[in-house]
Design an enzyme around this catalytic site. Structure first.
Site, PDB file in Angstrom:
ATOM      1  N   GLU A   1     -27.055  50.334 -41.306  1.00  0.00           N
ATOM      2  CA  GLU A   1     -28.490  50.638 -40.470  1.00  0.00           C
ATOM      3  C   GLU A   1     -28.920  51.836 -40.673  1.00  0.00           C
ATOM      4  O   GLU A   1     -29.999  52.293 -40.771  1.00  0.00           O
ATOM      5  CB  GLU A   1     -28.044  50.388 -39.119  1.00  0.00           C
ATOM      6  CG  GLU A   1     -27.749  48.776 -38.597  1.00  0.00           C
ATOM      7  CD  GLU A   1     -27.231  48.577 -37.273  1.00  0.00           C
ATOM      8  OE1 GLU A   1     -27.746  48.269 -36.578  1.00  0.00           O
ATOM      9  OE2 GLU A   1     -26.147  49.079 -36.888  1.00  0.00           O
TER      10      GLU A   1
ATOM     11  N   ARG B   1     -28.815  51.684 -26.707  1.00  0.00           N
ATOM     12  CA  ARG B   1     -28.760  52.429 -27.833  1.00  0.00           C
ATOM     13  C   ARG B   1     -29.836  53.207 -28.258  1.00  0.00           C
ATOM     14  O   ARG B   1     -30.037  54.192 -28.844  1.00  0.00           O
ATOM     15  CB  ARG B   1     -28.294  51.538 -29.071  1.00  0.00           C
ATOM     16  CG  ARG B   1     -28.080  52.172 -30.432  1.00  0.00           C
ATOM     17  CD  ARG B   1     -27.632  51.018 -31.487  1.00  0.00           C
ATOM     18  NE  ARG B   1     -26.388  51.034 -31.471  1.00  0.00           N
ATOM     19  CZ  ARG B   1     -25.295  51.479 -32.223  1.00  0.00           C
ATOM     20  NH1 ARG B   1     -25.469  52.603 -33.204  1.00  0.00           N
ATOM     21  NH2 ARG B   1     -24.013  51.321 -32.128  1.00  0.00           N
TER      22      ARG B   1
END
Length: 784
Positions: A727, A324
């Protein structure tokens, strides 16, 4: 109640979607009546547990004599690796996380054995009586040492688009740089805790403070050598998680369950803050090298990143986390020729783990540093460079992992923020202030966020739910998501209430339980509402469809004309209360219970080539931060923050605004004050609030303007066109770090790019200031 009365006075629908509604536990949080695992009434036979931890970072256990521990006052049993009936492993993926060290220890603080005693004081005292002999090995505790020793969890990973090397060679301008980004402790208010209870047939009930009940269930069963159905895991709420309760709770739950099975007694394992910080994983710290080529306008022609992360001693989730990070090296910018290399370094420190953003923040801050470096090189406003490199429609919309960016909204969102935050005028004011202020220097920066939403491990993008409608019209809701303070439960309750068009007070929110909804994914990747909301709506719609079919037959009316609204079911010629129709349906033997299921469409990803569509959609945002630094002490203050964030069509704006504010502050802490320090023996020295500084109320910007973007609407078929919000806001705090960099650069009149690492503690800011002065020959005394 206040929110409900307000909505009633305004004539609005109470507790439905797109409405502000208080967190379902808000009053309990304030009053101290919200129950957590540690608040569970203790059975009279409860055993209190203590985990004994290694005092070496890398060593072989030559001998471990626990006889004095077993004979200590109050001790009922002491269990180590040899007492495990199943597999000595609590790893989420790779099978390399032993419950108890067996022959080899690989980080200072690794679990060795568990003591079960009548009191926690007895258990602690007994553990100190262990006689352990070690054969010490040299530990590799840093990224540099791991590279030198060639210690990696997996081979180098490479992601490419275009021809970066050729583009770099041809670029009119080229800049290389390196900087370090520190880790971060989760510092959840409620520490790690598990409580276990014996059941019939040797089964175990586990209360765990976990974001991932199914994984805890599977791993506990694995350790006990029992099938999954012998273990039930339940969690009503957590006092914060932030990713730290995704994989870490399994160790505590497994140790407690092992004691319960061995003794037939209930057990509780609760870590104090120091032990929690030593034993559990953190956000990965990174070292980032970049090499970027660009034209006279600052548009990137080619770029190469080398990302190195400290993963710790085991795999945990480091593969996906570092993946990621690679995915987010572009942020909102088109990198037509890019090579991104990732090195997953094994070190003899605690295994780092999931943390809000899951690698995305580390990748994103890399490209934002590049933008600042380009701007400094060309003497441009960094915002100008950022805007010129944004993804746009047409050919400039493909990511380094070959996903097409279909929703191009960053240009408009940033433009809106430039205007609402008065960025251009304020930047001029900052420059004017710095010309007349030799000691205090201000900085300002606007940085965007584009964050991919979905688990990049494709099979995790699924969810289940269970909905019951009782004869009185009340509703029971259960799903696989977990509540950690983020407001998931109230959002899903709103979704179900909206489907039936009833007040949300009719919907009973219940604890997540593996016996009700099985095989669930962790509440993570910002996808809790996306997944569980859709699954719950699916269950509700199945029941609603049955009610419509029954009403059509019972009242002899056209099913297409039946509608649910404000607690009533409107038929062709009459209306009946929802609860009356439910009662009639029950008498008509209509099933009023249903499971629901959802899986995210369109996503696919080939990890071998690092190509595909790992994300269903992107969440966007932008922030302007203004700071001031003291060049004599290195101290700083965040003066003002303006945030404009895209949440699509918000299901609950009040909850979303809270997530945006909290995420930003947590990100600010990561980049400014939260410093993890390991000594050369691998010991964490910042393991309590006295040495580890999280943001406090006084760190909050005096002027803090947060707004949800009015134009937000998810183009994909998400739940009510909303977007994830857990997030992405954390990365808005990168604007603070860029503003600090801007302030430091002003010491030398922007002539050099400061070498400022994160977190930007006073010591680091002061060193960066002195470095700028040295490079530019700036004399502080001359300005006084």
């Amino acid at each position: 109640m206040l929110e409900r009365n307000k909505a009633q006075k305004q004539g609005g629908r109470v507790g439905r979607v797109h409405q502000e509604l208080a967190h379902d536990s808000a009053r309990k949080h304030v009053a101290g009546t919200a129950d957590y695992v540690d608040d569970t009434p203790e059975p009279t036979d409860l055993l209190h547990l203590y985990i004994a931890m290694s005092e070496r970072a890398h060593a072989r256990i030559v001998n471990m004599d626990l006889s004095d521990v077993r004979s200590a006052h109050g001790v009922v049993c002491v269990l180590s690796a040899k007492d495990i009936p199943g597999t000595n492993d609590v790893a989420p993926v790779a099978g390399d996380d032993p419950l108890f060290a067996d022959g080899l220890v690989e980080y200072h603080g690794q679990s060795l054995f568990v003591v079960a005693a009548e009191t926690i004081e007895d258990a602690r005292a007994a553990a100190k009586r262990a006689k352990i002999e070690y054969e010490d090995f040299a530990p590799s505790t840093t990224i540099k040492q791991a590279h030198q020793s060639k210690l990696y969890l997996e081979p180098e990973q490479v992601m490419t688009l275009g021809e970066s090397a050729a583009a770099l060679d041809k670029a009119p301008h080229r800049v290389k740089g390196t900087f370090a980004v520190g880790g971060q402790d989760h510092f959840y208010l409620e520490g790690q805790v598990a409580m276990t209870f014996p059941q019939e047939d040797g089964d175990v009930l586990v209360y765990s403070s976990t974001q991932n009940p199914s994984e805890v269930q599977h791993l506990v069963a694995h350790v006990l050598d029992r099938p999954n159905n012998a273990v039930t895991v339940e969690v009503r709420r957590m006092g914060g998680g932030f990713g730290g309760k995704e994989t870490q709770p399994a160790l505590l739950a497994a140790a407690a369950a092992l004691v319960t099975v061995k003794t037939g007694r209930s057990a509780k394992l609760r870590l104090d803050r120091d032990d929690d910080m030593v034993l559990t994983g953190k956000r990965h710290d990174f070292e980032i090298d970049y090499d970027v080529g660009f034209d006279d306008a600052g548009v990137i022609q080619g770029i190469e990143f080398d990302l190195s992360s400290r993963c710790g001693y085991s795999t945990d989730l480091s593969r996906a986390i570092n993946d990621r990070a690679m995915f987010h090296c572009d942020n909102t910018y088109f990198l037509k020729n890019a090579t991104i290399r990732s090195h997953r370094c094994k070190t003899h420190t605690v295994s780092n783990t999931a943390f809000r953003g899951f690698g995305g923040p580390q990748g994103m801050i890399g490209i934002e540093r590049v933008m600042d470096a380009i701007a400094q090189k060309l003497s441009l406003d960094p915002l100008t460079v950022r805007v010129r490199n944004l993804y746009t429609e047409g050919e400039r919309n493909v990511t380094p992992y070959h996903q097409t960016v279909e929703e191009i909204i960053a240009p408009q969102l940033m433009s809106d923020l430039v205007e609402s935050a008065n960025y251009i005028a304020r930047r001029e004011e900052v420059r004017a202030y710095n010309e007349t202020s030799p000691v205090l220097k201000r900085g300002i920066a606007l940085t965007p966020v584009k964050f991919g939403i979905s688990f990049t491990t494709t099979h995790l993008n699924q969810a289940g739910a269970l909905v019951h409608v009782y004869m009185d019209g009340s509703i029971h809701l259960n799903h696989g998501g977990t509540e950690m303070g983020q407001g998931l439960f109230v959002k899903v309750a709103q979704i179900v209430a909206d489907e039936f068009q009833v007040d949300v007070s009719r919907v009973k929110i219940t604890a997540t339980n593996t016996g009700k909804v099985p095989n669930t994914s962790a509440t993570a990747a910002s996808s809790g509402t996306d997944l569980n909301g859709m699954a719950a709506r699916d269950a509700a719609r199945q029941i609603k469809d049955r009610l419509v079919k029954f009403a059509s037959e019972f009242y002899q009316c056209d099913a297409a004309k039946i509608r649910f609204e404000d607690g009533l079911v409107h038929l062709e010629n009459q209306s009946v209360p929802f609860e009356d129709l439910v009662k009639q349906a029950y008498l008509g033997r209509v099933p009023l219970s249903s499971t629901g299921f959802y899986k995210t469409p369109k996503i696919h990803y080939d990890r071998a080539t690092h190509r595909g569509r790992p994300f269903y959609y992107f969440a966007y945002g932008a922030a302007v931060s203004e700071v001031v630094i003291d060049t004599l002490t290195g101290e700083h203050k965040v003066l003002r923050v303006d945030i404009l964030h895209d949440v699509g069509k918000s299901i609950n704006p009040a909850i979303d605004l809270g997530q945006i504010e909290g995420g930003f502050i947590q990100g600010m802490g990561w980049l400014t004050s939260e410093e993890l320090y390991f000594d050369d023996r691998g010991r964490l020295r910042t393991h309590s609030p006295s040495t580890y500084k999280i943001p406090v109320c006084s760190d909050r910007p005096k002027e803090f303007n947060i707004k949800i973007w009015d134009s937000g609407r998810n183009p994909e078929q998400t739940i009510h066109r909303s977007k994830a919000v857990g997030e992405p806001p954390l990365m808005l705090a990168i604007s603070v770090f860029s503003a600090l960099t801007d302030a430091v650069a002003s010491v030398g009149n922007q002539a050099v790019m400061p070498q400022l690492d994160a977190p930007a503690t006073p010591e680091r800011i002061l060193r960066a200031v002195e470095d700028v002065r040295e490079q530019t020959g700036t004399d502080l005394a001359a300005g006084l």
